[in-house]
Design a protein around this motif. Structure first.
Motif, PDB file in Angstrom:
ATOM      1  N   LYS A   9       0.789  -1.109  -0.106  1.00 65.25           N
ATOM      2  CA  LYS A   9       0.026   0.039   0.107  1.00 65.25           C
ATOM      3  C   LYS A   9       0.920   1.126   0.072  1.00 65.25           C
ATOM      4  O   LYS A   9       0.575   2.040  -0.800  1.00 65.25           O
ATOM      5  N   ALA A  10       1.972   1.488   0.945  1.00 68.64           N
ATOM      6  CA  ALA A  10       2.994   2.381   0.874  1.00 68.64           C
ATOM      7  C   ALA A  10       3.416   2.478  -0.690  1.00 68.64           C
ATOM      8  O   ALA A  10       3.533   3.684  -1.161  1.00 68.64           O
ATOM      9  N   PHE A  11       3.909   1.530  -1.158  1.00 67.41           N
ATOM     10  CA  PHE A  11       4.569   1.631  -2.523  1.00 67.41           C
ATOM     11  C   PHE A  11       3.424   2.081  -3.669  1.00 67.41           C
ATOM     12  O   PHE A  11       3.619   3.006  -4.608  1.00 67.41           O
ATOM     13  N   ARG A  12       2.000   1.889  -3.509  1.00 64.69           N
ATOM     14  CA  ARG A  12       1.019   2.055  -4.217  1.00 64.69           C
ATOM     15  C   ARG A  12       0.914   3.874  -3.997  1.00 64.69           C
ATOM     16  O   ARG A  12       0.655   4.325  -5.066  1.00 64.69           O
ATOM     17  N   ARG A  13       0.833   4.203  -2.773  1.00 66.53           N
ATOM     18  CA  ARG A  13       0.707   5.483  -2.598  1.00 66.53           C
ATOM     19  C   ARG A  13       1.907   6.368  -3.138  1.00 66.53           C
ATOM     20  O   ARG A  13       1.821   7.454  -3.487  1.00 66.53           O
ATOM     21  N   PRO A  17       1.566  10.387  -5.080  1.00 64.17           N
ATOM     22  CA  PRO A  17       1.873  11.075  -3.879  1.00 64.17           C
ATOM     23  C   PRO A  17       0.736  12.382  -3.716  1.00 64.17           C
ATOM     24  O   PRO A  17       0.791  12.718  -2.597  1.00 64.17           O
ATOM     25  N   GLU A  18      -0.115  12.876  -4.680  1.00 61.79           N
ATOM     26  CA  GLU A  18      -0.901  13.694  -4.451  1.00 61.79           C
ATOM     27  C   GLU A  18      -2.049  13.482  -3.538  1.00 61.79           C
ATOM     28  O   GLU A  18      -2.526  14.298  -2.844  1.00 61.79           O
ATOM     29  N   ALA A  19      -1.996  11.950  -3.250  1.00 58.83           N
ATOM     30  CA  ALA A  19      -3.157  11.593  -2.404  1.00 58.83           C
ATOM     31  C   ALA A  19      -2.773  12.058  -0.933  1.00 58.83           C
ATOM     32  O   ALA A  19      -3.691  12.033  -0.019  1.00 58.83           O
ATOM     33  N   MET A  20      -1.437  12.137  -0.626  1.00 56.50           N
ATOM     34  CA  MET A  20      -0.960  12.557   0.843  1.00 56.50           C
ATOM     35  C   MET A  20      -0.433  13.879   0.972  1.00 56.50           C
ATOM     36  O   MET A  20       0.009  14.403   1.872  1.00 56.50           O
ATOM     37  N   ALA A  21      -1.114  14.705  -0.181  1.00 55.43           N
ATOM     38  CA  ALA A  21      -0.465  16.202   0.045  1.00 55.43           C
ATOM     39  C   ALA A  21      -1.160  16.855   1.262  1.00 55.43           C
ATOM     40  O   ALA A  21      -2.276  16.633   1.654  1.00 55.43           O
ATOM     41  N   VAL A  22      -0.335  17.538   1.944  1.00 49.56           N
ATOM     42  CA  VAL A  22      -0.742  18.594   3.066  1.00 49.56           C
ATOM     43  C   VAL A  22      -1.444  19.795   2.474  1.00 49.56           C
ATOM     44  O   VAL A  22      -0.848  20.517   1.695  1.00 49.56           O
ATOM     45  N   THR A  23      -2.705  20.130   3.027  1.00 44.08           N
ATOM     46  CA  THR A  23      -3.238  21.160   2.781  1.00 44.08           C
ATOM     47  C   THR A  23      -3.676  21.897   4.029  1.00 44.08           C
ATOM     48  O   THR A  23      -4.068  21.288   4.839  1.00 44.08           O
ATOM     49  N   THR A  93       6.803  20.086   8.678  1.00 41.22           N
ATOM     50  CA  THR A  93       5.650  20.324   7.838  1.00 41.22           C
ATOM     51  C   THR A  93       6.048  21.115   6.279  1.00 41.22           C
ATOM     52  O   THR A  93       5.543  20.559   5.382  1.00 41.22           O
ATOM     53  N   PRO A  94       6.962  22.095   6.383  1.00 39.51           N
ATOM     54  CA  PRO A  94       7.415  22.638   5.000  1.00 39.51           C
ATOM     55  C   PRO A  94       7.843  21.472   4.089  1.00 39.51           C
ATOM     56  O   PRO A  94       7.827  21.463   2.769  1.00 39.51           O
ATOM     57  N   LEU A  95       8.774  20.415   4.673  1.00 32.11           N
ATOM     58  CA  LEU A  95       9.245  19.753   3.936  1.00 32.11           C
ATOM     59  C   LEU A  95       8.200  18.619   3.445  1.00 32.11           C
ATOM     60  O   LEU A  95       8.233  18.226   2.173  1.00 32.11           O
ATOM     61  N   PHE A  96       7.138  18.432   4.164  1.00 35.64           N
ATOM     62  CA  PHE A  96       6.135  17.374   3.525  1.00 35.64           C
ATOM     63  C   PHE A  96       5.183  18.050   2.750  1.00 35.64           C
ATOM     64  O   PHE A  96       4.081  17.234   2.632  1.00 35.64           O
ATOM     65  N   ALA A  97       5.155  19.263   2.467  1.00 35.20           N
ATOM     66  CA  ALA A  97       4.352  20.080   1.676  1.00 35.20           C
ATOM     67  C   ALA A  97       4.645  19.532   0.361  1.00 35.20           C
ATOM     68  O   ALA A  97       3.918  19.874  -0.694  1.00 35.20           O
ATOM     69  N   SER A 100       7.284  14.880  -3.392  1.00 34.21           N
ATOM     70  CA  SER A 100       8.684  14.200  -3.602  1.00 34.21           C
ATOM     71  C   SER A 100       9.014  13.671  -2.226  1.00 34.21           C
ATOM     72  O   SER A 100       9.427  12.509  -2.030  1.00 34.21           O
ATOM     73  N   ALA A 101       8.696  14.381  -1.221  1.00 36.05           N
ATOM     74  CA  ALA A 101       9.006  13.974   0.277  1.00 36.05           C
ATOM     75  C   ALA A 101       7.838  12.849   0.710  1.00 36.05           C
ATOM     76  O   ALA A 101       8.694  11.829   1.265  1.00 36.05           O
ATOM     77  N   TRP A 102       7.043  12.866   0.349  1.00 39.22           N
ATOM     78  CA  TRP A 102       5.885  11.941   0.435  1.00 39.22           C
ATOM     79  C   TRP A 102       6.318  10.441  -0.194  1.00 39.22           C
ATOM     80  O   TRP A 102       6.270   9.559   0.116  1.00 39.22           O
ATOM     81  N   ARG A 103       6.963  10.707  -1.486  1.00 36.15           N
ATOM     82  CA  ARG A 103       7.303   9.573  -2.389  1.00 36.15           C
ATOM     83  C   ARG A 103       8.409   8.903  -1.536  1.00 36.15           C
ATOM     84  O   ARG A 103       8.566   7.542  -1.499  1.00 36.15           O
TER      85      ARG A 103
END
Length: 126
Positions: A9-13, A17-23, A93-97, A100-103
């Motif tokens: 599931k992590a590899f699928r995410r 990566p937009e599925a985990m984007a911080v908003t 938080t800025p990094l995970f915005a 690519s960081a989520w990837r």
């Protein structure tokens, strides 16, 4: 099986990566945050395994006079660890915005989970 599923599931995410984007939108209520925190705390089997079994066994191995000090040290280390996680999350938080960081994070999580799954299977069936 769970570790393998979680790793896949992590590899699928990682591929989306937009599925985990911080908003900034979509905040949750205090009640929901507290409910989620309680669920992660009390429904997590590692809470009981680590607290009761691991810490209990390690505590029982201490001399009776040292047990209160051991409990104080273990509780202090736990509070320090979780406080550090909380502050680190705010700092990162800025990094995970960035997607690519989520990837990268999902690639690490997927690799660790699949490695653990394979090692457990290899030990079960030598």
């Amino acid at each position: 099986m769970f570790l393998g599923w979680y790793g896949l599931k992590a590899f699928r995410r990682m591929m989306v990566p937009e599925a985990m984007a911080v908003t900034a939108q979509g905040g949750i209520t205090l009640g929901r945050a507290l409910g989620t925190t309680a669920a992660f705390t009390f429904l997590n089997p590692h809470v009981y395994l680590d607290t009761v079994l691991l810490m209990g066994a390690a505590g029982m191995a201490q001399p009776a006079a040292s047990r209160p000090i051991f409990v104080l040290g273990a509780a202090s280390a736990s509070m320090g660890w979780f406080a550090t996680l909380g502050y680190a999350a705010r700092l990162l938080t800025p990094l995970f915005a960035r997607p690519s960081a989520w990837r990268v994070l999902d690639a690490i999580v997927g690799s660790v989970m699949l490695t653990l799954a394979v090692s457990l299977i290899a030990r079960a069936f030598p």
